[in-house]
Design an enzyme around this catalytic site. Structure first.
Site, short mmCIF file in Angstrom:
data_model
loop_
_atom_site.label_atom_id
_atom_site.label_comp_id
_atom_site.label_asym_id
_atom_site.label_seq_id
_atom_site.Cartn_x
_atom_site.Cartn_y
_atom_site.Cartn_z
N ASP A 8 0.88 -1.16 0.00
CA ASP A 8 0.00 0.00 0.00
C ASP A 8 0.93 1.22 0.00
O ASP A 8 2.13 1.10 0.31
CB ASP A 8 -0.87 -0.03 1.27
CG ASP A 8 -1.71 1.21 1.42
OD1 ASP A 8 -2.35 1.61 0.44
OD2 ASP A 8 -1.71 1.79 2.52
N ASP A 10 -0.23 5.08 0.79
CA ASP A 10 -0.56 6.11 1.79
C ASP A 10 -0.53 5.52 3.19
O ASP A 10 -1.33 4.64 3.51
CB ASP A 10 -1.96 6.68 1.51
CG ASP A 10 -2.07 7.32 0.13
OD1 ASP A 10 -1.17 8.08 -0.23
OD2 ASP A 10 -3.06 7.05 -0.57
N VAL A 46 -9.76 3.59 2.09
CA VAL A 46 -11.03 3.52 1.36
C VAL A 46 -11.00 4.49 0.17
O VAL A 46 -10.41 5.57 0.25
CB VAL A 46 -12.16 3.85 2.37
CG1 VAL A 46 -13.49 4.06 1.68
CG2 VAL A 46 -12.25 2.76 3.43
N SER A 113 -5.51 4.79 -4.47
CA SER A 113 -5.46 6.20 -4.86
C SER A 113 -5.27 6.40 -6.36
O SER A 113 -4.45 5.75 -7.00
CB SER A 113 -4.31 6.89 -4.13
OG SER A 113 -4.19 8.22 -4.58
N ASN A 115 -4.08 9.11 -7.31
CA ASN A 115 -2.88 9.96 -7.31
C ASN A 115 -1.61 9.14 -7.06
O ASN A 115 -0.53 9.72 -6.90
CB ASN A 115 -2.99 11.03 -6.22
CG ASN A 115 -4.13 12.00 -6.49
OD1 ASN A 115 -4.12 12.71 -7.49
ND2 ASN A 115 -5.13 12.00 -5.63
N ASP A 167 -1.55 -0.42 6.03
CA ASP A 167 -1.77 0.27 7.31
C ASP A 167 -3.25 0.41 7.65
O ASP A 167 -3.58 0.95 8.71
CB ASP A 167 -1.16 1.69 7.28
CG ASP A 167 -1.96 2.61 6.38
OD1 ASP A 167 -2.25 2.20 5.24
OD2 ASP A 167 -2.31 3.72 6.81
C1 BG6 Z 1 -6.01 5.38 -0.31
C2 BG6 Z 1 -6.05 6.26 0.94
O1 BG6 Z 1 -4.70 4.99 -0.53
O2 BG6 Z 1 -6.47 6.09 -1.44
C3 BG6 Z 1 -7.45 6.83 1.12
O3 BG6 Z 1 -5.69 5.50 2.05
C4 BG6 Z 1 -7.88 7.55 -0.15
O4 BG6 Z 1 -7.43 7.74 2.20
C5 BG6 Z 1 -7.80 6.59 -1.34
O5 BG6 Z 1 -9.23 8.00 -0.03
C6 BG6 Z 1 -8.20 7.24 -2.67
O6 BG6 Z 1 -7.27 8.24 -2.96
P1 BG6 Z 1 -7.44 9.34 -4.09
O7 BG6 Z 1 -6.06 9.95 -4.18
O8 BG6 Z 1 -7.82 8.62 -5.35
O9 BG6 Z 1 -8.49 10.29 -3.66
MG MG Z 2 -2.80 3.15 3.49
#
Ligand code: BG6
Ligand code: MG
Length: 213
Positions: A8, A10, A46, A113, A115, A167
């Site tokens: 993972d 983040d 999430v 994510s 991102n 995490d």
């Molecule tokens: C996860 C994070 O990795 O990515 C979450 O733990 C987050 O907090 C999710 O909501 C989605 O991320 P993003 O960058 O697409 O909004």
């Molecule tokens: Mg995480």
């Protein structure tokens, strides 16, 4: 026999979990909603959409408004991460990635994510990853096992020979549901169902992991 590690991002490799929290907090303040650090625990790992629905606590909003709020939260998040750089990699992460690499393990990213690629680039560690599975890779995100199964199938490996490093409760649940071995990063009340629990990655050696799984 373990062949690969799926990380993972983040909260495991870098502390962007904190920036996700701050961005949701700012959105909640804009909207006059109560949102605490404790509420945020349920959002860890999430997807963006499911996080927003949790933040809205079951209240119904038109789709256009949901989209606008997700974009707004993401613009806050992008503001927070614009200066992140290799110094923001959490202690022990690079050392572990290097040790895995030099011992011939495959390495994948399994992050919900959208991102994730951008963050990996900013951290300068994209080259460690044989496979990147992210918020664009599957429809159903954690706690569904789909994202980790996507990563394993791209590596052409069975989940049984892959270790997921996570995490979030939702992430460990996803990995367990997919039949992966698991390392939980953080407090027992959050990741206690993992096979092996560590406070963080600092000082973690491959031999300790292998003997604990
Ligand atoms: C996860 C994070 O990795 O990515 C979450 O733990 C987050 O907090 C999710 O909501 C989605 O991320 P993003 O960058 O697409 O909004
Ligand atoms: Mg995480």
């Amino acid at each position: 026999m373990i062949r690969a590690f799926i990380f993972d991002l983040d909260g495991v490799i870098t502390d962007t979990a904190e920036y996700h929290f701050r961005a949701w907090k700012r959105l909640a303040e804009d909207e006059d909603l109560i949102f605490t650090r404790q509420d945020n625990e349920a959002l860890r790992g999430v997807s963006r959409r499911d996080s927003l629905l949790l933040l809205l606590k079951g209240n119904i909003y038109p789709e256009g408004q949901l989209q606008e709020m997700m974009e707004r939260k993401n613009s806050y998040y992008l503001e927070f991460i614009q200066d992140i750089n290799p110094n923001d990699i959490l202690p022990g992460a690079i050392e572990l990635l290097q040790e895995l690499r030099s011992n011939g393990y495959q390495i994948a990213l399994g992050s919900a994510s959208k991102n994730a690629r951008d963050v990996l680039q900013r951290l300068g560690i994209e080259e460690f990853f044989d496979q990147i599975s992210d918020g664009y890779s599957v429809e159903y995100q954690k706690p569904a096992p789909d994202l980790f199964l996507h990563a394993a199938s791209q590596l052409k490996l069975s989940p049984r020979v892959c270790v997921v490093v996570e995490d979030a409760t939702s992430g460990i649940e996803a990995a367990v549901a997919g039949g992966f071995r698991t390392i939980g990063i953080g407090p027992l009340e959050r990741v206690g169902i993992a096979d092996f629990v560590l406070p963080d990655l600092s000082g973690v050696r491959l031999k300790d992991i292998l003997s604990s799984l």
